[in-house]
Scaffold this active site. Structure first.
Site, mmCIF file in Angstrom:
data_model
loop_
_atom_site.group_PDB
_atom_site.id
_atom_site.type_symbol
_atom_site.label_atom_id
_atom_site.label_comp_id
_atom_site.label_asym_id
_atom_site.label_seq_id
_atom_site.Cartn_x
_atom_site.Cartn_y
_atom_site.Cartn_z
ATOM 1 N N GLY A 46 1.204 0.273 6.130
ATOM 2 C CA GLY A 46 0.000 0.664 5.634
ATOM 3 C C GLY A 46 -0.559 -0.608 4.476
ATOM 4 C CD GLN A 51 -0.989 -2.497 -0.817
ATOM 5 O OE1 GLN A 51 -1.499 -1.879 -0.097
ATOM 6 N NE2 GLN A 51 0.500 -2.737 -1.043
ATOM 7 C CB CYS A 91 4.458 -0.111 -2.276
ATOM 8 S SG CYS A 91 3.075 -0.739 -2.278
ATOM 9 C CG LEU A 92 3.523 -3.963 2.723
ATOM 10 C CD1 LEU A 92 2.392 -4.230 3.682
ATOM 11 C CD2 LEU A 92 4.629 -4.754 3.291
ATOM 12 C CG HIS A 133 1.658 4.530 -0.711
ATOM 13 N ND1 HIS A 133 2.888 4.540 -1.400
ATOM 14 C CD2 HIS A 133 0.968 3.387 -0.553
ATOM 15 C CE1 HIS A 133 3.099 3.411 -1.486
ATOM 16 N NE2 HIS A 133 2.099 2.425 -1.034
ATOM 17 C CD GLU A 134 -1.662 2.247 2.256
ATOM 18 O OE1 GLU A 134 -1.929 1.428 1.452
ATOM 19 O OE2 GLU A 134 -0.055 2.378 2.548
ATOM 20 C CG HIS A 137 -2.289 0.740 -3.090
ATOM 21 N ND1 HIS A 137 -1.284 0.032 -4.022
ATOM 22 C CD2 HIS A 137 -1.477 0.874 -1.924
ATOM 23 C CE1 HIS A 137 -0.429 -0.148 -3.642
ATOM 24 N NE2 HIS A 137 -0.245 0.355 -1.989
HETATM 25 NI NI NI Z 1 1.498 0.293 -1.080
#
Ligand code: NI
Length: 177
Positions: A46, A51, A91-92, A133-134, A137
């Site tokens: 995701g 991000q 998370c990235l 989660h997204e 963000h």
């Molecule tokens: Ni994330």
């Protein structure tokens, strides 16, 4: 398509709030394409526009191992939830850190797709967690915000240490949102 650079915690740009998209035009479709390519390359399951330093309400998700079932959500909005569940999240933007977070077990989400038309999706499990989660963000919120101060501090120290050692993420098998 292009691979975009992903901001990492604690970059303050990750705290910016994304703005609604008025029309899904070519620039939004290019952003969706670039975000998917960036997410697959990372690799992650995701990615939110925040991000990659774009303040647009745009997210991409693909939880399949084959990476062949992309979900593109523009202006995603959770309109119904049910139950709670705890799942390990990564998370990235917080590489190498995995912690349990409690979220709704089932969600119904409304969003615009690649064609600009609104649709609704009801789902549960990993996909439901990923959507929540997204969307966080887009609000400038990170999964580490849900952790206790001690765990958050530990996560930040681990990130700093990994950066010093330029360590690669050893948890490649885990899902990174
Ligand atoms: Ni994330």
């Amino acid at each position: 398509m292009a691979i975009l650079s992903i901001l990492e915690y604690p970059d303050p740009k990750l705290r910016k709030k994304a703005l609604p998209v008025e029309v899904v035009d070519d620039s939004i479709r290019t952003l969706l394409d670039d975000m998917l390519e960036t997410m697959y390359a990372a690799p992650g399951i995701g990615l939110a526009a925040t991000q990659v330093n774009k303040q647009k309400r745009v997210i991409v998700i693909d939880i399949t191992e084959e990476k062949n079932d992309p979900l593109r959500l523009v202006n995603p909005e959770v309109i119904w939830t049910s139950g709670t569940e705890e799942m390990d999240e990564g998370c990235l933007s917080v590489p190498g850190v995995f912690e349990k977070v409690s979220r709704a077990e089932k969600v119904r989400v409304k969003a615009m797709g690649y064609d600009g038309n609104y649709f609704e999706l009801e789902t549960e499990g990993l996909l439901a967690v990923c959507i929540q989660h997204e969307i966080d963000h887009l609000e400038g919120k990170l999964f580490v915000d849900y952790l206790s101060p001690i765990k958050r501090h530990r996560a930040r120290k681990k990130l700093e240490k990994d950066r010093r050692q330029k360590a690669t993420n050893p948890d490649q098998k885990k899902s990174v949102l």
